[in-house]
Design an enzyme around this catalytic site. Structure first.
Site, PDB file in Angstrom:
ATOM      1  N   ASP A  71       0.825  -1.211   0.000  1.00 59.02           N
ATOM      2  CA  ASP A  71       0.000   0.000   0.000  1.00 59.02           C
ATOM      3  C   ASP A  71       0.853   1.252   0.000  1.00 59.02           C
ATOM      4  O   ASP A  71       0.366   2.345   0.249  1.00 59.02           O
ATOM      5  CB  ASP A  71      -0.871   0.049   1.268  1.00 59.02           C
ATOM      6  CG  ASP A  71      -2.047  -0.887   1.136  1.00 59.02           C
ATOM      7  OD1 ASP A  71      -2.385  -1.227  -0.008  1.00 59.02           O
ATOM      8  OD2 ASP A  71      -2.619  -1.263   2.167  1.00 59.02           O
ATOM      9  N   HIS A  85      26.907  11.365 -11.992  1.00 59.16           N
ATOM     10  CA  HIS A  85      25.579  11.180 -11.376  1.00 59.16           C
ATOM     11  C   HIS A  85      25.659  10.311 -10.116  1.00 59.16           C
ATOM     12  O   HIS A  85      24.753   9.523  -9.843  1.00 59.16           O
ATOM     13  CB  HIS A  85      24.598  10.575 -12.391  1.00 59.16           C
ATOM     14  CG  HIS A  85      24.248  11.535 -13.488  1.00 59.16           C
ATOM     15  ND1 HIS A  85      23.744  11.129 -14.701  1.00 59.16           N
ATOM     16  CD2 HIS A  85      24.338  12.888 -13.561  1.00 59.16           C
ATOM     17  CE1 HIS A  85      23.536  12.191 -15.475  1.00 59.16           C
ATOM     18  NE2 HIS A  85      23.896  13.271 -14.812  1.00 59.16           N
ATOM     19  N   ASP A 115      26.006  18.590  -5.084  1.00 58.81           N
ATOM     20  CA  ASP A 115      25.110  19.142  -6.112  1.00 58.81           C
ATOM     21  C   ASP A 115      23.705  18.865  -5.607  1.00 58.81           C
ATOM     22  O   ASP A 115      23.258  17.708  -5.604  1.00 58.81           O
ATOM     23  CB  ASP A 115      25.386  18.456  -7.459  1.00 58.81           C
ATOM     24  CG  ASP A 115      24.527  19.018  -8.592  1.00 58.81           C
ATOM     25  OD1 ASP A 115      23.497  19.679  -8.322  1.00 58.81           O
ATOM     26  OD2 ASP A 115      24.879  18.772  -9.764  1.00 58.81           O
ATOM     27  N   ASP A 134      19.167  24.624  -7.993  1.00 60.98           N
ATOM     28  CA  ASP A 134      20.143  23.610  -8.411  1.00 60.98           C
ATOM     29  C   ASP A 134      21.532  24.215  -8.188  1.00 60.98           C
ATOM     30  O   ASP A 134      21.969  25.058  -8.956  1.00 60.98           O
ATOM     31  CB  ASP A 134      19.894  23.288  -9.893  1.00 60.98           C
ATOM     32  CG  ASP A 134      20.820  22.201 -10.429  1.00 60.98           C
ATOM     33  OD1 ASP A 134      21.594  21.647  -9.644  1.00 60.98           O
ATOM     34  OD2 ASP A 134      20.747  21.923 -11.631  1.00 60.98           O
ATOM     35  N   HIS A 137      30.730  17.645 -19.825  1.00 57.88           N
ATOM     36  CA  HIS A 137      29.296  17.980 -19.863  1.00 57.88           C
ATOM     37  C   HIS A 137      29.096  19.416 -20.308  1.00 57.88           C
ATOM     38  O   HIS A 137      30.045  20.192 -20.426  1.00 57.88           O
ATOM     39  CB  HIS A 137      28.617  17.697 -18.515  1.00 57.88           C
ATOM     40  CG  HIS A 137      29.162  18.455 -17.338  1.00 57.88           C
ATOM     41  ND1 HIS A 137      28.929  19.804 -17.145  1.00 57.88           N
ATOM     42  CD2 HIS A 137      29.912  18.057 -16.271  1.00 57.88           C
ATOM     43  CE1 HIS A 137      29.495  20.193 -16.022  1.00 57.88           C
ATOM     44  NE2 HIS A 137      30.115  19.163 -15.471  1.00 57.88           N
ATOM     45  N   HIS A 152      21.678  24.514 -18.089  1.00 58.01           N
ATOM     46  CA  HIS A 152      20.362  24.134 -18.631  1.00 58.01           C
ATOM     47  C   HIS A 152      19.322  25.116 -18.118  1.00 58.01           C
ATOM     48  O   HIS A 152      19.576  25.870 -17.168  1.00 58.01           O
ATOM     49  CB  HIS A 152      20.021  22.700 -18.194  1.00 58.01           C
ATOM     50  CG  HIS A 152      20.231  22.429 -16.732  1.00 58.01           C
ATOM     51  ND1 HIS A 152      19.311  22.780 -15.763  1.00 58.01           N
ATOM     52  CD2 HIS A 152      21.275  21.889 -16.051  1.00 58.01           C
ATOM     53  CE1 HIS A 152      19.772  22.437 -14.571  1.00 58.01           C
ATOM     54  NE2 HIS A 152      20.971  21.910 -14.714  1.00 58.01           N
ATOM     55  N   HIS A 208      15.810  20.226 -14.833  1.00 56.26           N
ATOM     56  CA  HIS A 208      16.219  20.431 -16.224  1.00 56.26           C
ATOM     57  C   HIS A 208      14.947  20.873 -16.926  1.00 56.26           C
ATOM     58  O   HIS A 208      14.162  20.051 -17.381  1.00 56.26           O
ATOM     59  CB  HIS A 208      16.798  19.161 -16.843  1.00 56.26           C
ATOM     60  CG  HIS A 208      18.159  18.830 -16.294  1.00 56.26           C
ATOM     61  ND1 HIS A 208      19.021  17.951 -16.894  1.00 56.26           N
ATOM     62  CD2 HIS A 208      18.813  19.286 -15.197  1.00 56.26           C
ATOM     63  CE1 HIS A 208      20.147  17.875 -16.196  1.00 56.26           C
ATOM     64  NE2 HIS A 208      20.033  18.666 -15.153  1.00 56.26           N
ATOM     65  N   GLU A 220      27.329  25.940 -14.650  1.00 49.80           N
ATOM     66  CA  GLU A 220      27.975  24.912 -13.836  1.00 49.80           C
ATOM     67  C   GLU A 220      29.189  24.271 -14.496  1.00 49.80           C
ATOM     68  O   GLU A 220      29.185  23.079 -14.786  1.00 49.80           O
ATOM     69  CB  GLU A 220      26.955  23.833 -13.453  1.00 49.80           C
ATOM     70  CG  GLU A 220      26.090  23.326 -14.612  1.00 49.80           C
ATOM     71  CD  GLU A 220      25.107  22.245 -14.161  1.00 49.80           C
ATOM     72  OE1 GLU A 220      25.546  21.298 -13.493  1.00 49.80           O
ATOM     73  OE2 GLU A 220      23.914  22.360 -14.473  1.00 49.80           O
ATOM     74  N   TYR A 239      37.188  17.429 -13.975  1.00 48.85           N
ATOM     75  CA  TYR A 239      37.160  16.083 -13.418  1.00 48.85           C
ATOM     76  C   TYR A 239      38.465  15.405 -13.803  1.00 48.85           C
ATOM     77  O   TYR A 239      38.644  14.981 -14.948  1.00 48.85           O
ATOM     78  CB  TYR A 239      35.926  15.326 -13.940  1.00 48.85           C
ATOM     79  CG  TYR A 239      34.661  16.149 -13.742  1.00 48.85           C
ATOM     80  CD1 TYR A 239      33.992  16.142 -12.520  1.00 48.85           C
ATOM     81  CD2 TYR A 239      34.193  17.008 -14.737  1.00 48.85           C
ATOM     82  CE1 TYR A 239      32.875  16.944 -12.305  1.00 48.85           C
ATOM     83  CE2 TYR A 239      33.081  17.815 -14.540  1.00 48.85           C
ATOM     84  CZ  TYR A 239      32.423  17.779 -13.313  1.00 48.85           C
ATOM     85  OH  TYR A 239      31.329  18.584 -13.110  1.00 48.85           O
ATOM     86  N   ARG A 273      32.947  21.049  -9.302  1.00 52.47           N
ATOM     87  CA  ARG A 273      31.894  21.717 -10.059  1.00 52.47           C
ATOM     88  C   ARG A 273      31.398  22.879  -9.211  1.00 52.47           C
ATOM     89  O   ARG A 273      31.253  22.748  -7.987  1.00 52.47           O
ATOM     90  CB  ARG A 273      30.748  20.756 -10.399  1.00 52.47           C
ATOM     91  CG  ARG A 273      29.651  21.392 -11.242  1.00 52.47           C
ATOM     92  CD  ARG A 273      28.737  20.378 -11.934  1.00 52.47           C
ATOM     93  NE  ARG A 273      28.044  19.488 -11.018  1.00 52.47           N
ATOM     94  CZ  ARG A 273      28.334  18.211 -10.815  1.00 52.47           C
ATOM     95  NH1 ARG A 273      29.323  17.642 -11.476  1.00 52.47           N
ATOM     96  NH2 ARG A 273      27.644  17.480  -9.951  1.00 52.47           N
ATOM     97  N   GLU A 302      28.242  25.596  -9.354  1.00 50.99           N
ATOM     98  CA  GLU A 302      26.991  25.819 -10.088  1.00 50.99           C
ATOM     99  C   GLU A 302      26.113  26.837  -9.373  1.00 50.99           C
ATOM    100  O   GLU A 302      25.851  26.708  -8.179  1.00 50.99           O
ATOM    101  CB  GLU A 302      26.213  24.503 -10.198  1.00 50.99           C
ATOM    102  CG  GLU A 302      24.828  24.652 -10.807  1.00 50.99           C
ATOM    103  CD  GLU A 302      24.101  23.326 -10.968  1.00 50.99           C
ATOM    104  OE1 GLU A 302      24.333  22.415 -10.131  1.00 50.99           O
ATOM    105  OE2 GLU A 302      23.317  23.199 -11.910  1.00 50.99           O
TER     106      GLU A 302
HETATM  107 MN   LIG Z   1      22.382  21.556 -12.872  1.00 55.12          MN
END
Ligand SMILES: [Mn+2]
Length: 433
Positions: free
Chosen positions: A37, A239, A256, A267, A346, A350, A357, A380, A384, A401, A403
């Site tokens: 449930d 990710h 992030d 973000d 990357h 965005h 996104h 961002e 790496y 990173r 951002e």
């Molecule tokens: Mn982002």
């Protein structure tokens, strides 16, 4: 809080653009069962939320621009004291008319009976084609039923994806939407400040994640997406969401994460030393990313192509990689050959809005789209650096990173997430305090 009048304006604008021979259908997001449930946390479909503000499942918004000067009908769950005892209060039919300002409301169970009639005389049906195969099928079934019921009635000839009209509208934010985004940004910034203050060697990534969630939840905001809390080489996994490893003295920590307020996302990414002090190599690499971000943000202006800020970031990152000794050669050639992609794979950002996104085309007629006032983007850049033999020891396993969420204004770009420090001295100062 977005007001009823704004939702009405959005619906009217969509109807005007769809034209009087259209029928527009927008379903609420389905619930997803986890097991037994128990459901996954419910998040309303962003298109439906944008047009109604309603967070309940089992609802469909139907708009007929050609009927009665533009008719707006909501199919939703009727009040039911027995069910509400288990699942909580429902808006109900009267509530839908009063609070959402639609013209009429019917029980969701009557959808199959009423919908074919609404299609009568319509040339085209707009709906989110392909988003939910079950809803696609129902649209075809209603059209078929209309043909069977009404002799000579052909039914709508065109089934059109709603995306183009609606997502163009969502791309440029209103004053109230910007207010929501500023709020989400402020809380998300506070959360990362809190994480910086709490961070110590030996803690687990999960404890830092708990600090973020604490700050979101005490402000009544759910996370906008699964946070990334990545110590050391985990930051090289773009990710990474396991967030369950110990934080080592001498490593960097990349976060992030952002929450949503009234459905609008923030973000943010920040990278800082677990022990509060950058090493010389960490600092050198960090300064390159920071300068790339500054160069990129400077391109977030009315009339600049969307691509321009990515290109500015790539140029500065490539220059920096040469300065650090990680790439050799001329900067133009290294950009041309995409040699920088070994360390930066990357895009630089965005759209941001109800979706992290967010929706909207990045290119129009194969050209990069031009930025307009009150579009909001993330900026961002990152580096790496892996642990291959040719990487000097001090630079190995550094993932960085930075951002921020940037609004296009008449003047200077507005940084919505400036509340969390970026400069090396400010980060070290905060963590020492
Ligand atoms: Mn982002």
């Amino acid at each position: 809080m977005i007001k009823r009048e704004e939702f009405q304006r959005r619906r009217r604008r969509l109807m005007t653009e769809a034209g009087e021979h259209a029928l527009i259908l927008v379903p609420a997001a389905p619930e997803h069962l986890r097991n037994g449930d128990s459901h996954y946390p419910y998040r309303q479909d962003s298109d439906f939320l944008y047009l109604t503000g309603l967070s309940e499942p089992e609802a469909v918004l139907a708009m007929a621009p050609g009927r009665a000067g533009g008719e707006q009908i909501l199919f939703c769950r009727p009040r039911d004291p027995e069910r509400e005892r288990w699942d909580g209060p429902r808006l109900g039919l009267e509530g839908a008319v009063e609070q959402l300002g639609v013209d009429d409301a019917f029980p969701i169970a009557d959808l199959d009976d009423i919908l074919p009639g609404l299609m009568e005389g319509c040339a085209r049906v707009y709906h989110p084609v392909g988003k939910d195969p079950a809803f696609d099928q129902r649209v075809m079934d209603w059209r078929k039923r209309l043909r069977e019921q009404r002799r000579g009635e052909k039914g709508p000839g065109e089934i059109v994806s709603l995306e183009y009209l609606l997502h163009e509208q969502r791309l440029v934010k209103s004053r109230e939407e910007i207010r929501c985004m500023q709020r989400a940004a402020r809380i998300s910034a506070q959360a990362i400040v809190r994480a910086m203050q709490q961070c110590r060697p030996g803690m687990n990534e999960s404890e830092i994640m708990a600090e973020l969630l604490h700050e979101y939840q005490r402000n009544g905001c759910p996370p906008a997406y699964q946070p990334i809390v990545a110590g050391g080489s985990n930051a090289l996994v773009l990710h990474y969401i396991s967030n369950n490893q110990a934080l080592a003295d001498g490593d960097l920590l990349l976060i992030d994460a952002g929450c949503e307020f009234d459905g609008y996302a923030a973000d943010i990414s920040r990278t800082f030393p677990v022990n509060g002090r950058f090493t010389a190599e960490q600092k050198a690499a960090y300064e390159v990313v920071l300068s790339a971000q500054a160069a990129a943000i400077d391109q977030v202006r009315i009339g600049r192509p969307f691509e321009a800020y990515h290109e500015a970031a790539v140029r500065r990152l490539t220059e920096g990689l040469v300065e650090l000794g990680l790439l050799a050669g001329g900067v133009d050639g290294l950009i041309e050959s995409e040699a920088y992609r070994r360390f930066y794979m990357h895009k630089t950002g965005h759209w941001l809005g109800l979706d992290v996104h967010d929706v909207g085309d990045y290119r129009i007629d194969e050209q990069s789209r031009v930025l307009e006032k009150n579009m909001v983007v993330t900026v961002e850049p990152g580096l790496y650096i892996g642990s291959d033999d040719d990487i000097p020891a001090g630079f190995r396993n550094i993932g960085i990173r930075i951002e921020d969420d940037i609004r296009v204004t008449d003047g200077e770009p507005e940084n919505l997430t400036a509340g969390v420090p970026r400069e090396v001295a400010d980060i070290e100062g905060l963590m020492a305090g």
